[in-house]
Design an enzyme around this catalytic site. Structure first.
Site, mmCIF file in Angstrom:
data_model
loop_
_atom_site.group_PDB
_atom_site.id
_atom_site.type_symbol
_atom_site.label_atom_id
_atom_site.label_comp_id
_atom_site.label_asym_id
_atom_site.label_seq_id
_atom_site.Cartn_x
_atom_site.Cartn_y
_atom_site.Cartn_z
ATOM 1 N N GLY A 144 0.828 -1.192 0.000
ATOM 2 C CA GLY A 144 0.000 0.000 0.000
ATOM 3 C C GLY A 144 0.866 1.247 0.000
ATOM 4 O O GLY A 144 2.066 1.202 0.296
ATOM 5 N N CYS A 145 0.253 2.384 -0.303
ATOM 6 C CA CYS A 145 1.006 3.633 -0.406
ATOM 7 C C CYS A 145 1.551 4.091 0.946
ATOM 8 O O CYS A 145 2.761 4.295 1.115
ATOM 9 C CB CYS A 145 0.141 4.704 -1.039
ATOM 10 S SG CYS A 145 -1.509 4.874 -0.306
ATOM 11 N N TYR A 146 0.672 4.231 1.925
ATOM 12 C CA TYR A 146 1.128 4.652 3.249
ATOM 13 C C TYR A 146 2.122 3.649 3.855
ATOM 14 O O TYR A 146 3.158 4.052 4.406
ATOM 15 C CB TYR A 146 -0.056 4.834 4.192
ATOM 16 C CG TYR A 146 -0.848 6.102 3.988
ATOM 17 C CD1 TYR A 146 -0.252 7.361 4.061
ATOM 18 C CD2 TYR A 146 -2.215 6.052 3.724
ATOM 19 C CE1 TYR A 146 -0.980 8.516 3.875
ATOM 20 C CE2 TYR A 146 -2.963 7.206 3.538
ATOM 21 C CZ TYR A 146 -2.335 8.440 3.616
ATOM 22 O OH TYR A 146 -3.057 9.593 3.433
ATOM 23 N N THR A 148 4.261 1.815 2.448
ATOM 24 C CA THR A 148 5.567 1.979 1.809
ATOM 25 C C THR A 148 6.313 3.156 2.414
ATOM 26 O O THR A 148 7.494 3.055 2.769
ATOM 27 C CB THR A 148 5.401 2.190 0.290
ATOM 28 O OG1 THR A 148 4.795 1.031 -0.288
ATOM 29 C CG2 THR A 148 6.749 2.433 -0.373
ATOM 30 N N SER A 149 5.627 4.286 2.561
ATOM 31 C CA SER A 149 6.271 5.493 3.080
ATOM 32 C C SER A 149 6.672 5.348 4.544
ATOM 33 O O SER A 149 7.566 6.055 5.013
ATOM 34 C CB SER A 149 5.344 6.698 2.915
ATOM 35 O OG SER A 149 4.231 6.621 3.798
#
Length: 275
Positions: A144-146, A148-149
Site C-alpha cells: 500500500g502507499c502509506y 511503503t512510506s
C-alpha cells in the site's frame, strides 16, 4: 490489457489522453492467453482479485472448487502452484494478498478470504527490503502507499535496534488521488482533513511489516490526512531512540541500507523536544 465492462473497446476510447500510446484493444479476462506473457499486473478493486487470479491464471491446472452458499472456497496444494511457469510473475495491486493473517484481512476488509492456500505462497512486494524473495516469487502483493512510506524508514532502524518499539506516531498526508471517497473541489481545495482515524486499512499492513523485523508485536498511532494536491505523499514519523543512540546513528543506518537505491534521497532532520 484486460477489462470487465470496457472489454472490446480501444484504450483511447476509454482514456482519450492515452491516444498517442498505441495501446492494444481491451479484452475480457477469460479471453486472455496468459501463456504468452511474462508478467501480469492485476489492478482490480479490493475484494475482487483473489478469484480472478485463481480462475484466470490457474484454470489449466487441476484443482477443486467448492461452492458454499454465496461464497466460494478454492483449494490449491503447493504442488499445483509450483507447476506454474517460473517465468510468470503476478503482481497484485489490490490489498487482497497483503495481510498474511486471514482473520485480520476479514476484519479490516469485511469479507472472507477466497484464496487461503494461495496466500501462503505470496511474497510482500516491498522491493527495497525483500528484493531476493520477490525475484523468486510467483505472486507478489504490491504494498500500500502509506505502508511503503512508513516501512522504508522504520524497518532499517528497528532491525538495528536503534529505536524503541513503542510510541511510534505517524502523521501522514496524501494527495487527493489517494482518497477513497469522491470529493467535491470545495471539500479539498484550501483545506486539510483527517480520515480513517484509528481504523485505516493500512494500519495492520504497517504493523505486520514492523512486527516482522522487530520480532515482537509493534503497534503504531497512525493518522492519515487528505491534502489539496493532485498526487504525492508525506509521512512524518515520530520515534523514541534507544538509549545511547544519536541522530547520526539513524542517518548512517538509513544511508547504508539504501546506498544502492538510486532514487532514494536521504535527509534527516531532528528536532529535540525540550521539557
Amino acid at each position: 490489457m484486460t477489462a470487465d465492462r470496457k472489454a472490446g473497446q480501444s484504450m483511447d476510447s476509454v482514456f482519450p489522453h492515452l491516444t498517442a500510446q498505441k495501446l492494444p484493444r481491451l479484452i475480457s479476462i477469460k479471453d486472455a492467453d496468459f501463456s504468452t506473457v511474462d508478467a501480469v499486473f492485476c489492478c482490480l478493486p479490493h475484494g475482487t482479485t483473489q478469484v480472478p487470479i485463481l480462475l484466470s491464471l490457474l484454470i489449466p491446472l487441476h484443482f477443486h472448487i467448492r461452492f458454499s452458499g454465496s461464497s466460494m472456497d478454492v483449494f490449491f496444494s503447493q504442488e499445483i502452484i509450483k507447476r506454474l511457469p517460473t517465468s510468470l510473475k503476478i503482481v497484485d495491486l489490490s490489498a487482497d494478498f497483503r495481510l498474511r493473517d486471514i482473520s485480520e484481512y476479514e476484519e479490516w476488509y469485511g469479507q472472507p478470504h477466497k484464496a487461503v492456500e494461495l496466500q501462503k505462497e505470496v511474497v510482500y512486494g516491498l522491493t527495497e527490503l525483500l528484493r531476493d524473495d520477490i525475484k523468486k516469487a510467483l505472486l507478489v502483493a504490491n504494498p500500500g502507499c502509506y505502508p511503503t512510506s512508513v516501512q522504508l524508514p522504520l524497518v532499517p532502524l528497528l532491525k538495528a535496534n536503534l529505536i524503541k518499539h513503542d510510541n511510534i506516531i505517524i502523521d501522514a498526508k496524501s494527495g487527493d488521488t489517494g482518497a477513497k471517497e469522491a470529493n467535491l473541489y470545495s471539500e479539498i481545495a484550501e483545506g486539510i482533513s483527517s480520515y480513517g482515524v484509528t481504523r485505516h486499512r493500512h494500519v495492520p499492513e504497517i504493523e505486520q511489516g514492523l512486527s516482522d523485523v522487530a520480532q515482537s508485536k509493534v503497534t503504531v498511532s497512525f493518522t492519515p490526512h487528505l491534502m489539496p494536491m493532485i498526487r504525492g505523499m508525506q509521512s512524518t514519523i515520530y520515534v523514541e531512540m534507544a538509549p545511547g543512540v544519536r541522530t547520526q546513528d539513524l542517518y548512517q543506518q538509513l544511508k547504508s541500507s539504501y546506498e544502492v537505491v538510486i532514487w532514494f534521497l536521504l535527509c534527516v532532520i531532528c528536532i529535540k523536544a525540550r521539557y
